[in-house]
Write a protein that holds these residues in place. Structure first.
Motif, mmCIF file in Angstrom:
data_model
loop_
_atom_site.group_PDB
_atom_site.id
_atom_site.type_symbol
_atom_site.label_atom_id
_atom_site.label_comp_id
_atom_site.label_asym_id
_atom_site.label_seq_id
_atom_site.Cartn_x
_atom_site.Cartn_y
_atom_site.Cartn_z
ATOM 1 N N ASN A 44 0.800 -1.229 0.000
ATOM 2 C CA ASN A 44 0.000 0.000 0.000
ATOM 3 C C ASN A 44 0.832 1.279 0.000
ATOM 4 N N ILE A 45 2.074 1.189 -0.382
ATOM 5 C CA ILE A 45 2.932 2.371 -0.400
ATOM 6 C C ILE A 45 2.378 3.435 -1.349
ATOM 7 N N GLY A 46 1.593 3.042 -2.309
ATOM 8 C CA GLY A 46 0.985 3.995 -3.238
ATOM 9 C C GLY A 46 0.017 4.948 -2.556
ATOM 10 N N SER A 47 -0.532 4.557 -1.410
ATOM 11 C CA SER A 47 -1.461 5.439 -0.698
ATOM 12 C C SER A 47 -0.736 6.426 0.231
ATOM 13 N N TYR A 48 0.567 6.266 0.368
ATOM 14 C CA TYR A 48 1.335 7.205 1.203
ATOM 15 C C TYR A 48 1.526 8.514 0.437
ATOM 16 N N ASP A 49 1.193 9.626 1.115
ATOM 17 C CA ASP A 49 1.338 10.960 0.533
ATOM 18 C C ASP A 49 2.238 11.769 1.463
ATOM 19 N N ASP A 50 3.458 12.086 0.994
ATOM 20 C CA ASP A 50 4.413 12.798 1.850
ATOM 21 C C ASP A 50 3.993 14.235 2.151
ATOM 22 N N THR A 51 3.006 14.776 1.434
ATOM 23 C CA THR A 51 2.535 16.138 1.736
ATOM 24 C C THR A 51 1.603 16.146 2.951
ATOM 25 N N LYS A 52 1.042 15.000 3.292
ATOM 26 C CA LYS A 52 0.112 14.929 4.421
ATOM 27 C C LYS A 52 0.804 14.581 5.737
ATOM 28 N N GLY A 53 1.963 14.052 5.709
ATOM 29 C CA GLY A 53 2.656 13.691 6.939
ATOM 30 C C GLY A 53 3.884 12.860 6.643
ATOM 31 N N SER A 54 4.606 12.555 7.704
ATOM 32 C CA SER A 54 5.840 11.790 7.547
ATOM 33 C C SER A 54 5.542 10.313 7.338
ATOM 34 N N PHE A 55 6.519 9.624 6.781
ATOM 35 C CA PHE A 55 6.388 8.182 6.563
ATOM 36 C C PHE A 55 6.234 7.465 7.899
ATOM 37 N N GLN A 56 6.947 7.928 8.904
ATOM 38 C CA GLN A 56 6.892 7.292 10.213
ATOM 39 C C GLN A 56 5.459 7.331 10.756
#
Length: 185
Positions: free
Chosen positions: A60-72
């Protein structure tokens, strides 16, 4: 390509194993702490949950958005939600096991009650039949107890069909009188 803080997300998005290995090494301890807090009562599920978390991050890495928050923070959310799913699954399984145990207990209790009821009925039946002679007792037990055909029983005892029914009628009458006298005492 070696994974680091600047390229591991790109590696994950391209399906490279180095990316997930970096996540495991870098964030594994932090994610395990989150899972242990949720699954403190179920420590044997922690490793399976961690595997599902890393698999979830990988898929699900495709749903990660770095503009909304950190990866952690995103990975922590995945960990919390996965741990909660494990808790829910364990609770459902526990309820199912409890229900099965309850059904088993009830079945055993019902069997015990049935044996007691049968014994009590048998004792009461023997007492009621005590007012009859031996031939009539055998007649009643075979016809009503063993559910044999009255004609067959009569033939086996050397009685005509008519005399079988007369004996049954008179025997019932005697048992009613016996039961009424017993209650009146």
């Amino acid at each position: 390509m070696k994974a680091d803080h600047t390229n591991f997300i790109t590696l994950l998005r391209h399906g490279k194993e180095e990316g997930i290995l970096f996540v495991i090494e870098t964030y594994g301890g932090y994610l395990r702490t989150i899972v242990r807090r949720r699954l403190f009562a179920l420590p044997d599920l922690v490793d399976d949950c961690m595997n599902d978390i890393f698999f979830g991050i990988w898929k699900n890495i495709g749903s990660y958005d770095d503009t909304k928050g950190s990866f952690q923070n995103w990975a922590a959310a995945v960990a919390r939600l996965t741990a909660i799913d494990y808790l829910r699954r364990a609770a459902r399984e526990q309820r199912a096991l409890s229900l099965e145990a309850l059904e088993l207990d009830l079945a055993q209790e019902d069997a015990g009650i049935a044996v007691l009821a049968e014994q009590e009925l048998s004792d009461e039946m023997q007492e009621l039949l005590s007012c009859l002679n031996e031939k009539d007792k055998e007649l009643f037990l075979r016809i009503y107890g063993q559910e044999e055909d009255p004609d067959t029983v009569g033939a086996g005892l050397g009685l005509s069909k008519n005399s079988v029914y007369v004996r049954l009628f008179r025997g019932k009458k005697k048992m009613r009188a016996f039961a009424a006298n017993r209650k009146g005492m």
